[in-house]
Design a protein around this motif. Structure first.
Motif, PDB file in Angstrom:
ATOM      1  N   LEU A 118       0.817  -1.356  -0.097  1.00  0.00           N
ATOM      2  CA  LEU A 118      -0.021   0.050   0.051  1.00  0.00           C
ATOM      3  C   LEU A 118       0.869   1.162  -0.229  1.00  0.00           C
ATOM      4  CD1 LEU A 118      -2.745  -1.181   2.393  1.00  0.00           C
ATOM      5  CD2 LEU A 118      -2.988  -0.716   0.042  1.00  0.00           C
ATOM      6  N   ASN A 119       1.978   1.127   0.623  1.00  0.00           N
ATOM      7  CA  ASN A 119       3.043   2.468   0.732  1.00  0.00           C
ATOM      8  C   ASN A 119       3.538   2.699  -0.812  1.00  0.00           C
ATOM      9  OD1 ASN A 119       4.314   4.566   2.126  1.00  0.00           O
ATOM     10  ND2 ASN A 119       6.232   3.164   1.756  1.00  0.00           N
ATOM     11  N   ALA A 120       3.690   1.433  -1.679  1.00  0.00           N
ATOM     12  CA  ALA A 120       4.421   1.706  -2.839  1.00  0.00           C
ATOM     13  C   ALA A 120       3.244   1.927  -3.905  1.00  0.00           C
ATOM     14  CB  ALA A 120       5.081   0.218  -3.274  1.00  0.00           C
ATOM     15  N   LEU A 121       2.020   1.616  -3.710  1.00  0.00           N
ATOM     16  CA  LEU A 121       0.910   2.083  -4.563  1.00  0.00           C
ATOM     17  C   LEU A 121       0.554   3.406  -4.466  1.00  0.00           C
ATOM     18  CD1 LEU A 121      -1.522   0.599  -6.393  1.00  0.00           C
ATOM     19  CD2 LEU A 121      -2.742   0.820  -4.187  1.00  0.00           C
ATOM     20  N   PRO A 122       0.345   3.992  -5.938  1.00  0.00           N
ATOM     21  CA  PRO A 122       0.119   5.306  -6.034  1.00  0.00           C
ATOM     22  C   PRO A 122      -1.513   5.524  -5.530  1.00  0.00           C
ATOM     23  CG  PRO A 122       1.267   4.689  -7.811  1.00  0.00           C
ATOM     24  CD  PRO A 122       1.053   3.774  -7.062  1.00  0.00           C
ATOM     25  N   LYS A 123      -1.629   6.363  -4.433  1.00  0.00           N
ATOM     26  CA  LYS A 123      -2.949   6.412  -3.782  1.00  0.00           C
ATOM     27  C   LYS A 123      -4.134   7.173  -4.953  1.00  0.00           C
ATOM     28  CE  LYS A 123      -0.896   4.796  -0.207  1.00  0.00           C
ATOM     29  NZ  LYS A 123       0.677   5.191  -0.841  1.00  0.00           N
ATOM     30  N   THR A 124      -3.592   7.932  -5.641  1.00  0.00           N
ATOM     31  CA  THR A 124      -4.499   8.481  -6.507  1.00  0.00           C
ATOM     32  C   THR A 124      -5.079   7.557  -7.447  1.00  0.00           C
ATOM     33  OG1 THR A 124      -2.621   9.131  -7.830  1.00  0.00           O
ATOM     34  CG2 THR A 124      -3.186  10.880  -6.425  1.00  0.00           C
ATOM     35  N   ALA A 125      -4.208   6.356  -7.770  1.00  0.00           N
ATOM     36  CA  ALA A 125      -4.733   5.374  -8.607  1.00  0.00           C
ATOM     37  C   ALA A 125      -5.951   4.818  -8.084  1.00  0.00           C
ATOM     38  CB  ALA A 125      -3.778   4.286  -8.768  1.00  0.00           C
ATOM     39  N   LEU A 126      -6.239   4.921  -6.744  1.00  0.00           N
ATOM     40  CA  LEU A 126      -7.411   4.572  -6.094  1.00  0.00           C
ATOM     41  C   LEU A 126      -8.813   5.467  -6.305  1.00  0.00           C
ATOM     42  CD1 LEU A 126      -5.861   2.748  -2.805  1.00  0.00           C
ATOM     43  CD2 LEU A 126      -6.416   1.742  -5.110  1.00  0.00           C
ATOM     44  N   GLY A 127      -8.528   6.628  -6.870  1.00  0.00           N
ATOM     45  CA  GLY A 127      -9.529   7.524  -6.858  1.00  0.00           C
ATOM     46  C   GLY A 127     -10.865   6.933  -7.422  1.00  0.00           C
ATOM     47  N   PRO A 128     -10.748   6.556  -8.586  1.00  0.00           N
ATOM     48  CA  PRO A 128     -12.081   5.944  -9.192  1.00  0.00           C
ATOM     49  C   PRO A 128     -12.696   4.941  -8.288  1.00  0.00           C
ATOM     50  CG  PRO A 128     -10.343   6.227 -10.895  1.00  0.00           C
ATOM     51  CD  PRO A 128      -9.593   6.287  -9.539  1.00  0.00           C
ATOM     52  N   ILE A 129     -11.961   4.118  -7.644  1.00  0.00           N
ATOM     53  CA  ILE A 129     -12.719   3.061  -6.905  1.00  0.00           C
ATOM     54  C   ILE A 129     -13.356   3.896  -5.551  1.00  0.00           C
ATOM     55  CG2 ILE A 129     -12.116   1.009  -5.325  1.00  0.00           C
ATOM     56  CD1 ILE A 129      -9.795   0.563  -7.018  1.00  0.00           C
ATOM     57  N   PHE A 130     -12.633   5.068  -5.106  1.00  0.00           N
ATOM     58  CA  PHE A 130     -13.330   5.548  -3.939  1.00  0.00           C
ATOM     59  C   PHE A 130     -14.537   6.352  -4.537  1.00  0.00           C
ATOM     60  CE2 PHE A 130      -9.068   6.121  -2.029  1.00  0.00           C
ATOM     61  CZ  PHE A 130      -9.079   4.675  -1.485  1.00  0.00           C
ATOM     62  N   ILE A 131     -14.703   6.767  -5.682  1.00  0.00           N
ATOM     63  CA  ILE A 131     -15.836   7.390  -6.302  1.00  0.00           C
ATOM     64  C   ILE A 131     -16.926   6.443  -6.208  1.00  0.00           C
ATOM     65  CG2 ILE A 131     -16.628   8.655  -8.307  1.00  0.00           C
ATOM     66  CD1 ILE A 131     -13.957  10.013  -8.687  1.00  0.00           C
ATOM     67  N   VAL A 132     -16.637   5.144  -7.025  1.00  0.00           N
ATOM     68  CA  VAL A 132     -17.530   4.289  -7.136  1.00  0.00           C
ATOM     69  C   VAL A 132     -18.263   3.776  -5.555  1.00  0.00           C
ATOM     70  CG1 VAL A 132     -18.113   1.917  -7.861  1.00  0.00           C
ATOM     71  CG2 VAL A 132     -16.674   3.346  -9.328  1.00  0.00           C
ATOM     72  N   TRP A 133     -17.224   3.729  -4.806  1.00  0.00           N
ATOM     73  CA  TRP A 133     -17.695   3.205  -3.325  1.00  0.00           C
ATOM     74  C   TRP A 133     -18.632   4.066  -2.699  1.00  0.00           C
ATOM     75  CZ3 TRP A 133     -12.594   0.582  -1.247  1.00  0.00           C
ATOM     76  CH2 TRP A 133     -12.411  -0.509  -2.160  1.00  0.00           C
ATOM     77  N   MET A 134     -17.955   5.606  -2.723  1.00  0.00           N
ATOM     78  CA  MET A 134     -18.614   6.485  -1.824  1.00  0.00           C
ATOM     79  C   MET A 134     -19.393   7.592  -2.725  1.00  0.00           C
ATOM     80  SD  MET A 134     -17.091   5.646   0.918  1.00  0.00           S
ATOM     81  CE  MET A 134     -17.560   7.176   1.841  1.00  0.00           C
ATOM     82  N   GLY A 135     -19.455   7.591  -3.901  1.00  0.00           N
ATOM     83  CA  GLY A 135     -20.354   8.406  -4.625  1.00  0.00           C
ATOM     84  C   GLY A 135     -19.514   9.423  -5.195  1.00  0.00           C
ATOM     85  N   ALA A 136     -20.139  10.371  -5.984  1.00  0.00           N
ATOM     86  CA  ALA A 136     -19.495  11.612  -6.590  1.00  0.00           C
ATOM     87  C   ALA A 136     -19.472  12.776  -5.610  1.00  0.00           C
ATOM     88  CB  ALA A 136     -19.897  11.753  -7.878  1.00  0.00           C
ATOM     89  N   GLY A 137     -18.674  12.798  -4.499  1.00  0.00           N
ATOM     90  CA  GLY A 137     -19.287  13.720  -3.347  1.00  0.00           C
ATOM     91  C   GLY A 137     -17.882  14.011  -2.506  1.00  0.00           C
ATOM     92  N   GLN A 138     -18.205  14.685  -1.410  1.00  0.00           N
ATOM     93  CA  GLN A 138     -17.098  15.114  -0.694  1.00  0.00           C
ATOM     94  C   GLN A 138     -16.666  13.922   0.111  1.00  0.00           C
ATOM     95  OE1 GLN A 138     -18.866  17.953   1.729  1.00  0.00           O
ATOM     96  NE2 GLN A 138     -17.416  19.409   1.044  1.00  0.00           N
ATOM     97  N   GLY A 139     -17.575  12.678   0.277  1.00  0.00           N
ATOM     98  CA  GLY A 139     -17.159  11.366   0.876  1.00  0.00           C
ATOM     99  C   GLY A 139     -16.124  10.715  -0.038  1.00  0.00           C
ATOM    100  N   ALA A 140     -15.834  10.917  -1.290  1.00  0.00           N
ATOM    101  CA  ALA A 140     -14.829  10.183  -2.065  1.00  0.00           C
ATOM    102  C   ALA A 140     -13.462  10.954  -1.842  1.00  0.00           C
ATOM    103  CB  ALA A 140     -15.231   9.952  -3.344  1.00  0.00           C
ATOM    104  N   ILE A 141     -13.611  12.160  -1.721  1.00  0.00           N
ATOM    105  CA  ILE A 141     -12.390  13.094  -1.582  1.00  0.00           C
ATOM    106  C   ILE A 141     -11.842  12.779  -0.160  1.00  0.00           C
ATOM    107  CG2 ILE A 141     -11.650  15.540  -1.522  1.00  0.00           C
ATOM    108  CD1 ILE A 141     -13.981  16.202  -3.596  1.00  0.00           C
ATOM    109  N   ILE A 142     -12.631  13.032   0.967  1.00  0.00           N
ATOM    110  CA  ILE A 142     -12.169  12.796   2.234  1.00  0.00           C
ATOM    111  C   ILE A 142     -11.548  11.329   2.383  1.00  0.00           C
ATOM    112  CG2 ILE A 142     -12.977  12.462   4.482  1.00  0.00           C
ATOM    113  CD1 ILE A 142     -15.078  14.717   4.031  1.00  0.00           C
ATOM    114  N   VAL A 143     -12.102  10.381   1.770  1.00  0.00           N
ATOM    115  CA  VAL A 143     -11.565   9.067   1.710  1.00  0.00           C
ATOM    116  C   VAL A 143     -10.064   9.145   1.104  1.00  0.00           C
ATOM    117  CG1 VAL A 143     -11.763   6.601   1.477  1.00  0.00           C
ATOM    118  CG2 VAL A 143     -13.597   7.759   2.228  1.00  0.00           C
ATOM    119  N   MET A 144     -10.048   9.508   0.020  1.00  0.00           N
ATOM    120  CA  MET A 144      -8.804   9.717  -0.679  1.00  0.00           C
ATOM    121  C   MET A 144      -7.923  10.263   0.148  1.00  0.00           C
ATOM    122  SD  MET A 144      -7.973  11.072  -4.479  1.00  0.00           S
ATOM    123  CE  MET A 144      -8.887  10.054  -5.273  1.00  0.00           C
ATOM    124  N   THR A 145      -8.178  11.389   0.732  1.00  0.00           N
ATOM    125  CA  THR A 145      -7.215  12.123   1.770  1.00  0.00           C
ATOM    126  C   THR A 145      -7.004  11.399   2.897  1.00  0.00           C
ATOM    127  OG1 THR A 145      -8.380  14.073   1.152  1.00  0.00           O
ATOM    128  CG2 THR A 145      -6.912  14.092   3.074  1.00  0.00           C
TER     129      THR A 145
END
Length: 271
Positions: A118-145
């Motif tokens: 997980l430390n080696a994985l670019p976290k921004t690559a998980l952005g689309p996954i978080f959007i699908v899980w959390m919806g297109a809103g602030q929840g996905a942004i906070i989870v990515m942060t």
């Protein structure tokens, strides 16, 4: 005003230190002013294209226009709110996981390979996954942060816990202290510098997570302004938003330093 309890030599030393600090601040301000003046001059004489790189005067005009429009503070508030939530959540959760790993060596061995990946994985690559899980809103942004700062916090705090002086740990054990008492009386206080060092790193990482999240999905925020400005080729808006972002990050960093100074008064600087 010098304290009468200080020797003349000590007073002279403190005066020299204060004078040096003032000189450093003056040079810093002069350097900034010089860079801004050079930037503005290069645009006015035609050496640089103000349309592509903007200029201090155009950025100031854009800032005034945003303030008059009434939306600027809403965008700043949205980004700052997302950053603070992700920052605090990532730090708290990461510290809790690090404590659990220190408490249980078996858990640490189980989690170690996953943390490496997980430390080696670019976290921004998980952005689309978080959007699908959390919806297109602030929840996905906070989870990515949270995801960006979480792993760094776990690794830094866990290594700090492991580096605690073994002699002091053995001394507490010889006095009858259990594992919980060793953690809260020695290990955690001794790693206060590690915690604040991690907080300082997480300030930048949290802003990276928020801005990247707002690049992907947002209706408000500084990242939204940057994306919108680039889409309509309004570099004045882009550069102004970047400067505001830098100021917000510096303010947040200074708040961490302020909290560190306050806690050092209670815990002692030697911790």
């Amino acid at each position: 005003m010098n304290s009468p309890s200080l020797s003349p030599g000590r007073q002279a030393y403190l005066l020299a230190v204060r004078r040096q600090k003032r000189q450093v601040r003056l040079w810093q301000a002069a350097l900034l002013a010089g860079l801004l003046a050079l930037w503005e001059l290069s645009c006015r004489v035609g050496l640089s294209d103000g349309f592509l790189i903007s200029s201090p005067s155009r950025m100031a005009a854009t800032f005034v226009s945003l303030c008059r429009g009434g939306d600027l503070w809403r965008h700043i508030g949205v980004s700052c709110g997302e950053t603070v939530i992700g920052f605090l959540s990532g730090t708290a959760l990461g510290t809790a996981v690090a404590i659990c790993m220190w408490w249980s060596g078996k858990l640490a061995r189980i989690l170690d390979p996953y943390l490496v990946v997980l430390n080696a994985l670019p976290k921004t690559a998980l952005g689309p996954i978080f959007i699908v899980w959390m919806g297109a809103g602030q929840g996905a942004i906070i989870v990515m942060t949270l995801a960006i700062s979480l792993i760094v916090t776990i690794l830094n705090m866990y290594q700090g816990f492991l580096s605690t002086d073994e002699e002091k740990i053995r001394l507490l054990r010889s006095l009858g202290a259990n594992r919980r008492q060793i953690l809260w009386l020695l290990v955690f206080p001794a790693n206060a510098p590690t915690l604040f060092s991690t907080l300082k790193v997480n300030v930048g990482l949290s802003w990276v997570g928020v801005i990247m999240g707002e690049f992907l999905v947002s209706q408000a925020g500084l990242g939204y302004l940057i994306v919108y400005g680039s889409q309509v080729f309004n570099m004045d808006l882009v550069m102004t938003s970047v400067v505001i972002l830098a100021v917000a990050a510096v303010v947040m960093y200074q708040l961490v330093l302020w909290v560190e100074k306050i806690l050092n008064r209670f815990w002692g600087k030697g911790l």
